[in-house]
Motif scaffolding. Structure first.
Motif, PDB file in Angstrom:
ATOM      1  N   GLY A 144     -23.403  21.232  61.960  1.00 49.71           N
ATOM      2  CA  GLY A 144     -23.819  22.177  60.841  1.00 49.71           C
ATOM      3  C   GLY A 144     -23.164  21.680  59.452  1.00 49.71           C
ATOM      4  N   ASN A 145     -23.764  22.205  58.585  1.00 49.05           N
ATOM      5  CA  ASN A 145     -23.331  21.867  57.014  1.00 49.05           C
ATOM      6  C   ASN A 145     -23.632  23.136  56.217  1.00 49.05           C
ATOM      7  OD1 ASN A 145     -22.836  20.979  54.549  1.00 49.05           O
ATOM      8  ND2 ASN A 145     -23.326  18.897  55.107  1.00 49.05           N
ATOM      9  N   PRO A 146     -23.093  24.084  56.068  1.00 48.14           N
ATOM     10  CA  PRO A 146     -23.344  25.241  55.304  1.00 48.14           C
ATOM     11  C   PRO A 146     -23.887  24.841  53.838  1.00 48.14           C
ATOM     12  CG  PRO A 146     -21.290  25.337  56.427  1.00 48.14           C
ATOM     13  CD  PRO A 146     -21.394  24.250  56.659  1.00 48.14           C
ATOM     14  N   ASP A 147     -23.146  23.879  53.455  1.00 46.70           N
ATOM     15  CA  ASP A 147     -23.292  23.704  51.963  1.00 46.70           C
ATOM     16  C   ASP A 147     -24.901  23.089  51.938  1.00 46.70           C
ATOM     17  OD1 ASP A 147     -20.779  23.822  51.257  1.00 46.70           O
ATOM     18  OD2 ASP A 147     -20.248  21.763  51.201  1.00 46.70           O
ATOM     19  N   ALA A 172     -15.598  13.100  75.657  1.00 44.37           N
ATOM     20  CA  ALA A 172     -15.043  11.794  75.490  1.00 44.37           C
ATOM     21  C   ALA A 172     -16.142  10.788  75.150  1.00 44.37           C
ATOM     22  CB  ALA A 172     -14.386  11.540  76.819  1.00 44.37           C
ATOM     23  N   GLY A 173     -15.821  10.010  74.433  1.00 44.30           N
ATOM     24  CA  GLY A 173     -16.599   8.760  74.274  1.00 44.30           C
ATOM     25  C   GLY A 173     -18.110   9.081  73.260  1.00 44.30           C
ATOM     26  N   ILE A 174     -18.791   8.127  73.040  1.00 49.57           N
ATOM     27  CA  ILE A 174     -20.084   8.431  72.099  1.00 49.57           C
ATOM     28  C   ILE A 174     -20.767   9.381  72.861  1.00 49.57           C
ATOM     29  CG2 ILE A 174     -22.031   7.024  71.685  1.00 49.57           C
ATOM     30  CD1 ILE A 174     -20.266   6.259  69.457  1.00 49.57           C
ATOM     31  N   GLN A 175     -21.332  10.239  72.323  1.00 49.28           N
ATOM     32  CA  GLN A 175     -22.036  11.452  72.878  1.00 49.28           C
ATOM     33  C   GLN A 175     -23.373  11.087  72.902  1.00 49.28           C
ATOM     34  OE1 GLN A 175     -20.461  14.359  74.120  1.00 49.28           O
ATOM     35  NE2 GLN A 175     -19.090  12.638  74.134  1.00 49.28           N
ATOM     36  N   ASN A 176     -24.463  11.875  73.497  1.00 51.94           N
ATOM     37  CA  ASN A 176     -25.979  11.898  73.521  1.00 51.94           C
ATOM     38  C   ASN A 176     -26.237  12.615  72.325  1.00 51.94           C
ATOM     39  OD1 ASN A 176     -28.184  12.124  73.850  1.00 51.94           O
ATOM     40  ND2 ASN A 176     -28.474  12.739  76.062  1.00 51.94           N
ATOM     41  N   TYR A 177     -26.121  11.838  71.050  1.00 52.57           N
ATOM     42  CA  TYR A 177     -26.283  12.738  69.669  1.00 52.57           C
ATOM     43  C   TYR A 177     -27.993  12.987  69.773  1.00 52.57           C
ATOM     44  CZ  TYR A 177     -22.030  10.434  68.454  1.00 52.57           C
ATOM     45  OH  TYR A 177     -20.753  10.206  68.588  1.00 52.57           O
ATOM     46  N   CYS A 206     -23.436   7.034  64.777  1.00 55.03           N
ATOM     47  CA  CYS A 206     -22.610   7.913  65.400  1.00 55.03           C
ATOM     48  C   CYS A 206     -22.290   9.210  64.467  1.00 55.03           C
ATOM     49  CB  CYS A 206     -21.409   7.526  65.817  1.00 55.03           C
ATOM     50  SG  CYS A 206     -20.665   6.448  64.874  1.00 55.03           S
ATOM     51  N   SER A 207     -21.606  10.068  64.991  1.00 53.49           N
ATOM     52  CA  SER A 207     -21.500  11.196  63.973  1.00 53.49           C
ATOM     53  C   SER A 207     -20.255  11.090  63.037  1.00 53.49           C
ATOM     54  CB  SER A 207     -21.254  12.419  64.863  1.00 53.49           C
ATOM     55  OG  SER A 207     -19.772  12.515  65.175  1.00 53.49           O
ATOM     56  N   SER A 208     -20.103  11.785  62.211  1.00 53.49           N
ATOM     57  CA  SER A 208     -18.837  11.580  60.955  1.00 53.49           C
ATOM     58  C   SER A 208     -17.613  11.933  61.414  1.00 53.49           C
ATOM     59  CB  SER A 208     -19.234  12.200  59.720  1.00 53.49           C
ATOM     60  OG  SER A 208     -19.489  13.649  60.006  1.00 53.49           O
ATOM     61  N   GLY A 209     -17.404  12.373  62.710  1.00 49.56           N
ATOM     62  CA  GLY A 209     -16.264  12.416  63.444  1.00 49.56           C
ATOM     63  C   GLY A 209     -15.581  10.977  63.584  1.00 49.56           C
ATOM     64  N   ARG A 210     -16.545  10.208  63.591  1.00 49.96           N
ATOM     65  CA  ARG A 210     -15.921   8.619  63.661  1.00 49.96           C
ATOM     66  C   ARG A 210     -16.078   8.083  62.558  1.00 49.96           C
ATOM     67  NH1 ARG A 210     -16.037   6.690  69.299  1.00 49.96           N
ATOM     68  NH2 ARG A 210     -16.383   8.512  70.439  1.00 49.96           N
ATOM     69  N   SER A 211     -17.392   7.777  62.061  1.00 54.09           N
ATOM     70  CA  SER A 211     -17.846   7.095  60.751  1.00 54.09           C
ATOM     71  C   SER A 211     -18.171   8.083  59.464  1.00 54.09           C
ATOM     72  CB  SER A 211     -19.271   6.039  61.039  1.00 54.09           C
ATOM     73  OG  SER A 211     -18.808   5.148  62.271  1.00 54.09           O
ATOM     74  N   TRP A 236     -24.013   7.610  55.589  1.00 50.67           N
ATOM     75  CA  TRP A 236     -25.299   8.427  55.323  1.00 50.67           C
ATOM     76  C   TRP A 236     -25.578   8.902  56.738  1.00 50.67           C
ATOM     77  CZ3 TRP A 236     -30.227   5.250  54.242  1.00 50.67           C
ATOM     78  CH2 TRP A 236     -31.412   5.866  54.337  1.00 50.67           C
ATOM     79  N   PHE A 237     -25.727   7.959  57.727  1.00 50.86           N
ATOM     80  CA  PHE A 237     -26.495   8.273  58.964  1.00 50.86           C
ATOM     81  C   PHE A 237     -25.440   9.188  59.692  1.00 50.86           C
ATOM     82  CE2 PHE A 237     -29.290   4.238  59.750  1.00 50.86           C
ATOM     83  CZ  PHE A 237     -30.059   4.422  58.690  1.00 50.86           C
ATOM     84  N   ALA A 238     -24.077   8.654  59.665  1.00 52.24           N
ATOM     85  CA  ALA A 238     -23.170   9.787  60.542  1.00 52.24           C
ATOM     86  C   ALA A 238     -23.176  11.151  59.959  1.00 52.24           C
ATOM     87  CB  ALA A 238     -21.748   8.803  60.385  1.00 52.24           C
ATOM     88  N   ASP A 239     -23.443  11.213  58.693  1.00 52.72           N
ATOM     89  CA  ASP A 239     -23.475  12.607  57.972  1.00 52.72           C
ATOM     90  C   ASP A 239     -24.686  13.504  58.379  1.00 52.72           C
ATOM     91  OD1 ASP A 239     -21.134  12.263  56.849  1.00 52.72           O
ATOM     92  OD2 ASP A 239     -22.046  11.724  54.845  1.00 52.72           O
ATOM     93  N   GLU A 240     -25.735  12.680  58.646  1.00 48.79           N
ATOM     94  CA  GLU A 240     -27.068  13.244  59.009  1.00 48.79           C
ATOM     95  C   GLU A 240     -26.809  13.714  60.379  1.00 48.79           C
ATOM     96  OE1 GLU A 240     -30.095  13.793  57.522  1.00 48.79           O
ATOM     97  OE2 GLU A 240     -29.491  12.468  55.804  1.00 48.79           O
ATOM     98  N   VAL A 241     -26.214  12.941  61.389  1.00 45.20           N
ATOM     99  CA  VAL A 241     -25.944  13.238  62.822  1.00 45.20           C
ATOM    100  C   VAL A 241     -24.974  14.383  62.808  1.00 45.20           C
ATOM    101  CG1 VAL A 241     -24.967  12.578  64.966  1.00 45.20           C
ATOM    102  CG2 VAL A 241     -26.422  11.081  63.551  1.00 45.20           C
ATOM    103  N   ASN A 242     -24.094  14.400  62.137  1.00 43.41           N
ATOM    104  CA  ASN A 242     -23.132  15.538  62.112  1.00 43.41           C
ATOM    105  C   ASN A 242     -23.478  16.815  61.720  1.00 43.41           C
ATOM    106  OD1 ASN A 242     -20.153  15.499  62.736  1.00 43.41           O
ATOM    107  ND2 ASN A 242     -19.919  16.756  60.946  1.00 43.41           N
ATOM    108  N   ASP A 243     -24.407  16.665  60.517  1.00 45.74           N
ATOM    109  CA  ASP A 243     -24.672  17.819  59.939  1.00 45.74           C
ATOM    110  C   ASP A 243     -25.724  18.888  61.071  1.00 45.74           C
ATOM    111  OD1 ASP A 243     -23.890  17.237  57.749  1.00 45.74           O
ATOM    112  OD2 ASP A 243     -25.660  16.948  56.671  1.00 45.74           O
TER     113      ASP A 243
END
Ligand SMILES: Cc1ncc(COP(=O)(O)O)c(C=O)c1O
Length: 494
Positions: free
Chosen positions: A121-124, A342-347, A102-107, A110-117
């Motif tokens: 996005g991740n400017p860094d 709402a809920g887990i998204q279609n990542y 899932c995304s790092s809004g939740r967890s 490593w994987f959550a960060d990859e999804v979230n990025d």
């Protein structure tokens, strides 16, 4: 010795990750052996080859490489849903194979960060997320104005169910709406929450501004909700002028952009539109992802649902991912857009949405529109030359193909007119649509209710729709024309 002597075997090799590409390059030198260099480049670099011809883009689509009965597919049903290029399939696969979390809004791992990025996005790391890519594509003021939904239907329902209507409020639509921008309003009308009214465009699709203004003036129109481009004829409404007039009379405007955003440049700020709905699956993207754009001030900002602004929409679904804090007595909402997701998204779908837009941007929206007009003009001219367009064979909407984008719908008013789409597919793998294209109300009004199920074959009339995209070719149009001719001959229509 020149540098060329050292650099033989120069082999750039790019593998697409969604928002960046992993590049590797092998440099071999007579003196130093082989050197492998790996580097990251933004995915946009991969997509910067603007010199590729549209014909060459066909190579990206695995579905076009199949044969059935020795013949390739001739896909002309893109208004329903489009073909998907390998790059988008790879972006989806990447999620499932490399970081299926899932995304790092939740967890926070490593994987959550990859999804979230990839989504936020991740400017860094120099990564532009899908939400930002979508925002830039439609020129939203901020990525926080982009809500991911399931599709355009879900986006429209989000406004219909979230808008704070007062009894007596009117919603204005056109007479050419897809069921997705009609049924949600009919439902509200049934329960007494709104009054639904519509503007009738003439046969050529010319928008009736006089009636529109009269209705804006004389009824309490809170929301104008119209298809930017009609899926039955391909005709677009003069959205900017409509929005200006609606705003003058204090109404907000929702544009159903399902058939517009994939085909031409749509600029939310220039239009000054309040809400815009569209689907990724109609633009070479993943299924199950849509977008609702909403102006920041209409999406709410307080932690409560009951925002002070009367035009602010409330989230329809609440639960995980929408709240900042919860007790057994109360809850506070996250800022938009999260409160609407709402809920887990279609990542994988949301990740692939960024890749989808970059894919289209690389081709160029102007080139896409021009190719559709070119093909549609060719088909229109040929069909009219062969069958006329006022008798048993009739093209819906204006004769001028440039006003119908990639859509060419035609009526066949002949005995036993059903089954032509299936026959085109049987004979030559030509895929077009028949029926009412989810515009039941429009066709019922045109032909009388029950027209699609006449009592005798002699009364049959059928509507067929060819819908084109940049990957279609003149050669494919010829296959369609020749097969249609064969069918018409076999049926003794010509
Ligand atoms: C004009 C229009 N609006 C809305 C929709 C609904 O799109 P979706 O099924 O992706 O929600 C369509 C789909 O064909 C459409 O053509």
């Amino acid at each position: 010795m020149t540098i060329l002597n050292y650099l033989y075997g120069f082999l750039p090799h790019f593998l697409l990750e969604n928002n960046r590409s992993v590049g590797s390059m092998t440099i071999r030198s007579g003196n130093f052996g082989q050197l492998q260099i790996s580097f990251y480049v933004p995915a946009s670099v991969k997509f910067m080859d603007n010199k590729k011809s549209l014909e060459e883009y066909r190579d990206d689509f695995p579905a076009l490489k199949q044969l059935r009965n020795g013949k390739p597919p001739v896909y002309m049903d893109s208004a329903c849903t489009t073909l998907v290029p390998q790059q988008i399939i790879d972006a989806i696969n990447d999620y499932y194979t490399r970081y299926p979390g899932c995304s790092s809004g939740r967890s926070r791992h490593w994987f959550a960060d990859e999804v979230n990025d990839r989504i936020e996005g991740n400017p860094d790391k120099g990564i532009k997320g899908s939400r930002c890519i979508v925002a830039d594509f439609i020129n939203a003021a901020s990525e926080n104005e982009i809500i991911f939904t399931l599709n355009a239907t879900h986006a429209i329902n989000t406004v219909a169910l979230g808008f704070k209507f007062q009894p007596g409020d009117t919603v204005l639509i056109t007479n050419m709406e897809h069921n997705s921008n009609l049924v949600p309003w009919l439902r509200l009308q049934k329960t007494g929450r709104i009054k639904l009214d519509y503007i009738v465009s003439n046969h050529e699709g010319i928008f009736d501004f006089d009636t529109f203004e009269e209705k804006l003036k004389n009824s309490r129109v809170r929301l104008v909700s119209m298809a930017y481009t009609a899926n039955s004829t391909g005709v677009s409404i003069p959205a900017k002028e409509i929005i200006k007039l609606a705003h003058f009379y204090g109404a907000k405007v929702l544009l159903d952009g399902a058939q517009a955003v994939p085909h031409k440049k749509v600029d939310a700020q220039d239009l000054d539109v309040d809400f815009l709905a569209f689907s990724m699956h109609k633009m070479c993207g993943p299924r199950g992802v849509g977008v609702l754009y909403g102006k920041k001030e209409l999406l709410g900002s307080t932690p409560q649902e009951e925002n002070s602004g009367t035009d602010v929409i409330e989230p329809v679904f609440l639960g995980g991912g929408t709240v900042a804090d919860v007790t057994y007595k109360d809850y506070s909402l996250l800022e938009p857009p999260k409160r609407f997701e709402a809920g887990i998204q279609n990542y994988p779908g949301q990740i692939a949405s960024g890749a989808t837009i970059q894919y289209l941007q690389n081709i160029g929206m102007e080139r896409i529109a021009a190719q559709e007009t070119k093909l549609n003009s060719f088909l229109t001219k040929e069909l009219i030359k062969r069958y006329g367009d006022t008798g048993w064979f009739r093209i819906l909407g204006p004769r001028d193909a440039a006003q119908r984008g990639g859509i060419l719908s035609f009526e066949v008013h002949r005995p036993n007119a059903v089954g032509i789409a299936a026959e085109l597919s049987e004979k030559s793998n030509v895929m077009i649509r028949d029926g009412v294209f989810c515009a039941h109300a429009y066709f019922n009004e045109q032909f009388g209710q029950g027209w699609a199920h006449p009592r005798s074959h002699a009364e049959h009339r059928m509507i067929y729709r060819v819908s084109l995209y940049f990957y279609n070719t003149i050669e494919e149009c010829r296959v369609f024309l020749e097969t249609l001719d064969e069918i018409f001959k076999e049926r003794s229509y010509i």
